[in-house]
Design a protein around this motif. Structure first.
Motif, short mmCIF file in Angstrom:
data_model
loop_
_atom_site.label_atom_id
_atom_site.label_comp_id
_atom_site.label_asym_id
_atom_site.label_seq_id
_atom_site.Cartn_x
_atom_site.Cartn_y
_atom_site.Cartn_z
N PRO A 179 -14.67 13.32 -17.11
CA PRO A 179 -16.03 13.36 -17.98
C PRO A 179 -16.63 12.11 -17.99
O PRO A 179 -17.91 11.86 -18.30
N GLU A 180 -15.95 10.77 -17.37
CA GLU A 180 -16.47 9.58 -17.69
C GLU A 180 -17.36 9.35 -16.37
O GLU A 180 -17.24 10.15 -15.15
N ASN A 181 -18.40 8.67 -16.49
CA ASN A 181 -19.08 8.25 -15.19
C ASN A 181 -18.44 7.75 -14.07
O ASN A 181 -17.77 6.67 -14.08
N PRO A 182 -18.22 8.51 -12.97
CA PRO A 182 -17.47 8.02 -11.87
C PRO A 182 -17.78 6.58 -11.24
O PRO A 182 -16.98 5.96 -10.77
N VAL A 183 -19.02 6.13 -11.41
CA VAL A 183 -19.54 4.89 -11.02
C VAL A 183 -18.84 3.83 -12.02
O VAL A 183 -18.66 2.64 -11.60
N ALA A 184 -18.79 4.21 -13.29
CA ALA A 184 -18.22 3.09 -14.05
C ALA A 184 -16.89 2.92 -13.83
O ALA A 184 -16.29 1.86 -13.95
N GLU A 185 -15.96 3.97 -13.52
CA GLU A 185 -14.74 4.04 -12.96
C GLU A 185 -14.51 3.01 -11.87
O GLU A 185 -13.75 2.16 -11.72
N MET A 186 -15.44 3.32 -10.78
CA MET A 186 -15.44 2.58 -9.75
C MET A 186 -15.47 1.00 -9.86
O MET A 186 -14.94 0.28 -9.47
N ASP A 187 -16.65 0.70 -10.80
CA ASP A 187 -16.89 -0.63 -11.43
C ASP A 187 -15.83 -1.20 -11.84
O ASP A 187 -15.44 -2.54 -11.62
N ALA A 188 -14.81 -0.55 -12.75
CA ALA A 188 -13.99 -0.98 -13.51
C ALA A 188 -12.78 -1.36 -12.35
O ALA A 188 -12.22 -2.53 -12.41
N ALA A 189 -12.56 -0.69 -11.32
CA ALA A 189 -11.43 -0.88 -10.45
C ALA A 189 -11.77 -2.21 -9.64
O ALA A 189 -11.28 -2.92 -9.34
N ALA A 190 -13.10 -2.22 -9.26
CA ALA A 190 -13.64 -3.38 -8.22
C ALA A 190 -13.57 -4.60 -9.50
O ALA A 190 -13.10 -5.68 -8.76
N ASP A 191 -13.86 -4.60 -10.65
CA ASP A 191 -14.03 -5.87 -11.37
C ASP A 191 -12.25 -6.07 -11.71
O ASP A 191 -12.05 -7.36 -11.61
N ALA A 192 -11.39 -5.26 -11.66
CA ALA A 192 -10.11 -5.38 -12.24
C ALA A 192 -9.57 -6.28 -10.73
O ALA A 192 -8.78 -7.16 -10.77
N TYR A 193 -10.02 -5.77 -9.68
CA TYR A 193 -9.68 -6.26 -8.22
C TYR A 193 -10.00 -7.74 -8.11
O TYR A 193 -9.44 -8.85 -7.69
N ALA A 194 -11.34 -8.08 -8.61
CA ALA A 194 -12.02 -9.35 -8.51
C ALA A 194 -11.32 -10.46 -9.54
O ALA A 194 -11.10 -11.66 -9.10
N ALA A 195 -11.23 -9.71 -10.66
CA ALA A 195 -10.54 -10.82 -11.78
C ALA A 195 -8.79 -11.13 -11.04
O ALA A 195 -8.47 -12.20 -11.32
N SER A 196 -8.19 -10.12 -10.58
CA SER A 196 -6.97 -10.46 -9.85
C SER A 196 -6.94 -11.62 -8.78
O SER A 196 -6.02 -12.32 -8.75
N VAL A 197 -8.32 -11.38 -7.96
CA VAL A 197 -8.37 -12.59 -7.01
C VAL A 197 -8.53 -13.67 -7.31
O VAL A 197 -8.05 -14.97 -7.14
#
Length: 201
Positions: A179-197
């Motif tokens: 039920p969560e906004n799929p784009v918000a889930e996508m942004d969270a994955a991208a943000d987590a990757y960017a933070a790890s880099v």
């Protein structure tokens, strides 16, 4: 100062204060974003043309060598496994989509909303798709299934490829989005990757 002027000034001040917070919800795009997005959109269009016209060489070429395809039937990893899966899928789909004389119907996929995040040589996408075929009365066009692509992409030797595609079908209880906004889930994955880099030494 009149009450009307005071109210207008207050509304303007509140809007000015709120604006930066709203802007932070949107990603920051790099100077290469337009070119990267264009290449990824072209890649996903080639994927759909390939599946609709049974061009399996072109279809598997949209995936990385170790890419993954997940849909209701399970997960396939690697180009050859993906090829086998999609050929079996195409052979069986005629049982469900067929013209009045029993021949397999012509399926055509269409992409609608397409949100893409790019972080260096990695990218994520959320694409709303619909499918139609000539399996309506008198072989007329009928809208069939619809769903969401959850995508991960990698730039490999200068070319964007699908690293992972999860095909969600909104009409299957265990394969729908939200039920969560799929784009918000996508942004969270991208943000987590960017933070790890960014955390790398």
């Amino acid at each position: 100062m009149s009450l009307k002027t005071l109210l207008a000034s207050t509304v303007l001040a509140l809007a000015t204060v709120a604006a930066p917070a709203a802007a932070q919800d949107q990603p920051t795009y790099s100077s290469n974003y337009a070119a990267d997005r264009a290449e990824i959109e072209d890649l996903t269009a080639r994927y759909l043309f390939a599946i609709d016209y049974h061009d399996w060489d072109a279809y598997v070429a949209t995936f990385a060598e170790d890419g993954e395809l997940e849909f209701a039937a399970g997960v396939s990893k690697g180009r050859e496994a993906i090829r086998e899966t999609v050929i079996d899928f195409a052979a069986g789909i005629g049982r469900f989509y067929h013209t009045e004389d029993g021949e397999p119907a012509k399926l055509r996929h269409v992409m609608l909303q397409n949100a893409i995040r790019v972080e260096g040589d990695r990218a994520w996408g959320r694409i709303l798709w619909v499918e139609m075929a000539n399996d309506g009365p008198g072989d007329s066009m009928k809208m069939g299934t619809y769903g969401l692509y959850e995508d991960e992409y990698r730039r490999i030797e200068g070319r964007w490829l699908i690293q992972r595609r999860n095909v969600l079908n909104e009409f299957i209880d265990s394969r729908n989005s939200g039920p969560e906004n799929p784009v918000a889930e996508m942004d969270a994955a991208a943000d987590a990757y960017a933070a790890s880099v960014a955390a790398l030494p």
